[in-house]
Design a protein around this motif. Structure first.
Motif, PDB file in Angstrom:
ATOM      1  N   UNK A 156       0.827  -1.206   0.000  1.00 53.20           N
ATOM      2  CA  UNK A 156       0.000   0.000   0.000  1.00 53.20           C
ATOM      3  C   UNK A 156       0.861   1.256   0.000  1.00 53.20           C
ATOM      4  N   UNK A 157       1.949   1.207   0.739  1.00 54.49           N
ATOM      5  CA  UNK A 157       2.856   2.356   0.761  1.00 54.49           C
ATOM      6  C   UNK A 157       3.490   2.587  -0.604  1.00 54.49           C
ATOM      7  N   UNK A 158       3.810   1.504  -1.321  1.00 53.70           N
ATOM      8  CA  UNK A 158       4.370   1.639  -2.665  1.00 53.70           C
ATOM      9  C   UNK A 158       3.374   2.309  -3.607  1.00 53.70           C
ATOM     10  N   UNK A 159       2.098   1.927  -3.502  1.00 57.47           N
ATOM     11  CA  UNK A 159       1.070   2.585  -4.311  1.00 57.47           C
ATOM     12  C   UNK A 159       0.928   4.052  -3.979  1.00 57.47           C
ATOM     13  N   UNK A 160       1.041   4.394  -2.680  1.00 53.13           N
ATOM     14  CA  UNK A 160       0.968   5.796  -2.274  1.00 53.13           C
ATOM     15  C   UNK A 160       2.152   6.591  -2.814  1.00 53.13           C
ATOM     16  N   UNK A 161       3.338   5.961  -2.843  1.00 54.33           N
ATOM     17  CA  UNK A 161       4.522   6.644  -3.382  1.00 54.33           C
ATOM     18  C   UNK A 161       4.330   6.927  -4.868  1.00 54.33           C
ATOM     19  N   UNK A 162       3.753   5.973  -5.597  1.00 54.94           N
ATOM     20  CA  UNK A 162       3.501   6.189  -7.027  1.00 54.94           C
ATOM     21  C   UNK A 162       2.526   7.352  -7.228  1.00 54.94           C
ATOM     22  N   UNK A 163       1.474   7.390  -6.398  1.00 53.84           N
ATOM     23  CA  UNK A 163       0.480   8.471  -6.513  1.00 53.84           C
ATOM     24  C   UNK A 163       1.113   9.825  -6.178  1.00 53.84           C
ATOM     25  N   UNK A 164       1.951   9.861  -5.136  1.00 54.25           N
ATOM     26  CA  UNK A 164       2.618  11.108  -4.763  1.00 54.25           C
ATOM     27  C   UNK A 164       3.587  11.563  -5.842  1.00 54.25           C
ATOM     28  N   UNK A 165       4.256  10.639  -6.486  1.00 46.26           N
ATOM     29  CA  UNK A 165       5.187  11.008  -7.561  1.00 46.26           C
ATOM     30  C   UNK A 165       4.452  11.690  -8.708  1.00 46.26           C
ATOM     31  N   UNK A 166       3.291  11.159  -9.066  1.00 49.10           N
ATOM     32  CA  UNK A 166       2.492  11.803 -10.116  1.00 49.10           C
ATOM     33  C   UNK A 166       2.016  13.190  -9.691  1.00 49.10           C
ATOM     34  N   UNK A 167       1.637  13.327  -8.414  1.00 46.75           N
ATOM     35  CA  UNK A 167       1.186  14.621  -7.916  1.00 46.75           C
ATOM     36  C   UNK A 167       2.319  15.651  -7.946  1.00 46.75           C
ATOM     37  N   UNK A 168       3.500  15.220  -7.555  1.00 50.72           N
ATOM     38  CA  UNK A 168       4.637  16.145  -7.551  1.00 50.72           C
ATOM     39  C   UNK A 168       5.032  16.523  -8.974  1.00 50.72           C
ATOM     40  N   UNK A 169       4.961  15.560  -9.897  1.00 53.99           N
ATOM     41  CA  UNK A 169       5.304  15.867 -11.286  1.00 53.99           C
ATOM     42  C   UNK A 169       4.328  16.862 -11.895  1.00 53.99           C
ATOM     43  N   UNK A 170       3.075  16.839 -11.431  1.00 51.88           N
ATOM     44  CA  UNK A 170       2.063  17.782 -11.917  1.00 51.88           C
ATOM     45  C   UNK A 170       2.078  19.102 -11.146  1.00 51.88           C
ATOM     46  N   UNK A 171       3.101  19.297 -10.259  1.00 47.23           N
ATOM     47  CA  UNK A 171       3.251  20.538  -9.489  1.00 47.23           C
ATOM     48  C   UNK A 171       2.046  20.788  -8.576  1.00 47.23           C
ATOM     49  N   UNK A 172       1.499  19.714  -8.012  1.00 44.38           N
ATOM     50  CA  UNK A 172       0.345  19.845  -7.136  1.00 44.38           C
ATOM     51  C   UNK A 172       0.767  19.593  -5.690  1.00 44.38           C
ATOM     52  N   UNK A 173       0.104  20.285  -4.785  1.00 43.53           N
ATOM     53  CA  UNK A 173       0.376  20.124  -3.360  1.00 43.53           C
ATOM     54  C   UNK A 173      -0.211  18.802  -2.858  1.00 43.53           C
ATOM     55  N   UNK A 174       0.461  18.230  -1.862  1.00 46.72           N
ATOM     56  CA  UNK A 174      -0.046  16.997  -1.268  1.00 46.72           C
ATOM     57  C   UNK A 174      -1.287  17.289  -0.434  1.00 46.72           C
ATOM     58  N   UNK A 175      -2.228  16.358  -0.469  1.00 44.88           N
ATOM     59  CA  UNK A 175      -3.444  16.499   0.327  1.00 44.88           C
ATOM     60  C   UNK A 175      -3.143  16.205   1.793  1.00 44.88           C
ATOM     61  N   UNK A 176      -4.039  16.625   2.649  1.00 43.77           N
ATOM     62  CA  UNK A 176      -3.840  16.414   4.078  1.00 43.77           C
ATOM     63  C   UNK A 176      -3.828  14.928   4.420  1.00 43.77           C
ATOM     64  N   UNK A 177      -4.686  14.147   3.772  1.00 41.65           N
ATOM     65  CA  UNK A 177      -4.733  12.715   4.073  1.00 41.65           C
ATOM     66  C   UNK A 177      -3.442  12.009   3.674  1.00 41.65           C
ATOM     67  N   UNK A 178      -2.773  12.529   2.640  1.00 43.40           N
ATOM     68  CA  UNK A 178      -1.489  11.944   2.248  1.00 43.40           C
ATOM     69  C   UNK A 178      -0.425  12.207   3.303  1.00 43.40           C
ATOM     70  N   UNK A 179      -0.397  13.417   3.834  1.00 39.08           N
ATOM     71  CA  UNK A 179       0.581  13.747   4.868  1.00 39.08           C
ATOM     72  C   UNK A 179       0.327  12.928   6.129  1.00 39.08           C
ATOM     73  N   UNK A 180      -0.950  12.783   6.487  1.00 35.85           N
ATOM     74  CA  UNK A 180      -1.278  11.988   7.681  1.00 35.85           C
ATOM     75  C   UNK A 180      -0.896  10.520   7.463  1.00 35.85           C
ATOM     76  N   UNK A 181      -1.183  10.003   6.269  1.00 43.12           N
ATOM     77  CA  UNK A 181      -0.844   8.599   5.969  1.00 43.12           C
ATOM     78  C   UNK A 181       0.659   8.377   6.012  1.00 43.12           C
TER      79      UNK A 181
END
Length: 274
Positions: free
Chosen positions: A113-138
């Motif tokens: 599950x953590x690997x999937x979250x890392x993939x999702x965060x990588x796409x978010x960072x590449x799109x210059x988007x801020x991380x959501x609160x639930x991502x930081x908490x997770x």
């Protein structure tokens, strides 16, 4: 004057001699065939005995190997039991939890599950988007889970914790995560910061643990690691061969190429004269 002429033997006497010869030849042929069959039978018996001997030797070696492994395992368990005889009840209970198959499967699911979250965060960072609160908490919860896992194993094995390469890998990844979170808190989430990118990549090393939970994946990983040395030497051999043939090409073909260039054949090609 009298002439004595002996009469020829009767025909039935010749037939009797011929029949006797045929019978004797048949008996001799039968005796030869019987002797050959006996010899072949003896040879087959010898082959069977040798095959049985080899099989028995192989079985004996397997039994010896199993007995040796069993003795080593018993000795290991005996030493392990002697070492744990002085442990406290709390330490034994924590060891029982951390070494159970259920705990390993739960940690494997968490890592996936953590690997999937890392993939999702990588796409978010590449799109210059801020991380959501639930991502930081997770991420914070996962960091607490991994830190607790390392702390549990250190509490169980004490200084023997550092003798395992997998424990050292987990410790390195946890420290990288802590450094990453500290940099984000004090410096901010700067995508161009090289150390921050490296610590994010180090999180993927946890996925190696998932490969150890399944026998087939473990065998493939072990085979790949074992083949790395052969691949390294093969690469070295290829480099040497390419270098050798490049030297031969420069010594043999380059003078010919220069003579062709002097004729003006390469006027429209700037690279061909080199």
């Amino acid at each position: 004057l009298s002439l004595h002429v002996s009469a020829p033997p009767p025909c039935h006497s010749l037939s009797a001699h011929t029949a006797n010869a045929v019978v004797l030849a048949g008996k001799a042929q039968h005796a030869g065939a019987a002797a050959m069959a006996t010899a072949l039978g003896i040879e087959d018996d010898d082959k069977d005995r040798r095959r049985e001997t080899r099989r028995q030797s192989s079985d004996d070696l397997k039994d010896f190997d199993l007995a040796r492994r069993g003795s080593i395992n018993r000795l290991h368990h005996s030493e392990k039991a002697n070492q744990r005889a002085t442990w406290s009840e709390l330490r034994l209970n924590v060891a029982e939890i951390a070494e159970s198959r259920t705990y390993e499967l739960i940690m494997g699911v968490v890592i996936v599950l953590n690997s999937g979250l890392i993939i999702y965060e990588t796409n978010e960072r590449a799109a210059k988007q801020e991380l959501h609160l639930w991502q930081k908490i997770t991420n914070t919860v996962l960091l607490i889970v991994y830190t607790t896992d390392v702390a549990m194993r250190f509490f169980i094995y004490r200084f023997s914790f550092f003798s395992s390469k997998w424990n050292m890998l987990d410790l390195f990844v946890v420290i990288s995560d802590v450094v990453s979170e500290a940099l984000i808190q004090f410096i901010g989430d700067i995508p161009s910061f090289a150390v921050l990118r490296i610590t994010r990549i180090c999180r993927l090393l946890r996925f190696v643990h998932v490969l150890l939970l399944f026998r087939e994946l473990h065998i493939m990983l072990t085979g790949f690691v074992s083949a790395m040395r052969a691949m390294l030497w093969a690469s070295f051999m290829l480099v040497m061969l390419v270098t050798l043939w490049s030297i031969i090409a420069v010594e043999v073909l380059h003078p010919i190429n220069m003579r062709i260039a002097e004729t003006g054949y390469y006027d429209d090609c700037e690279r061909c004269k080199r």
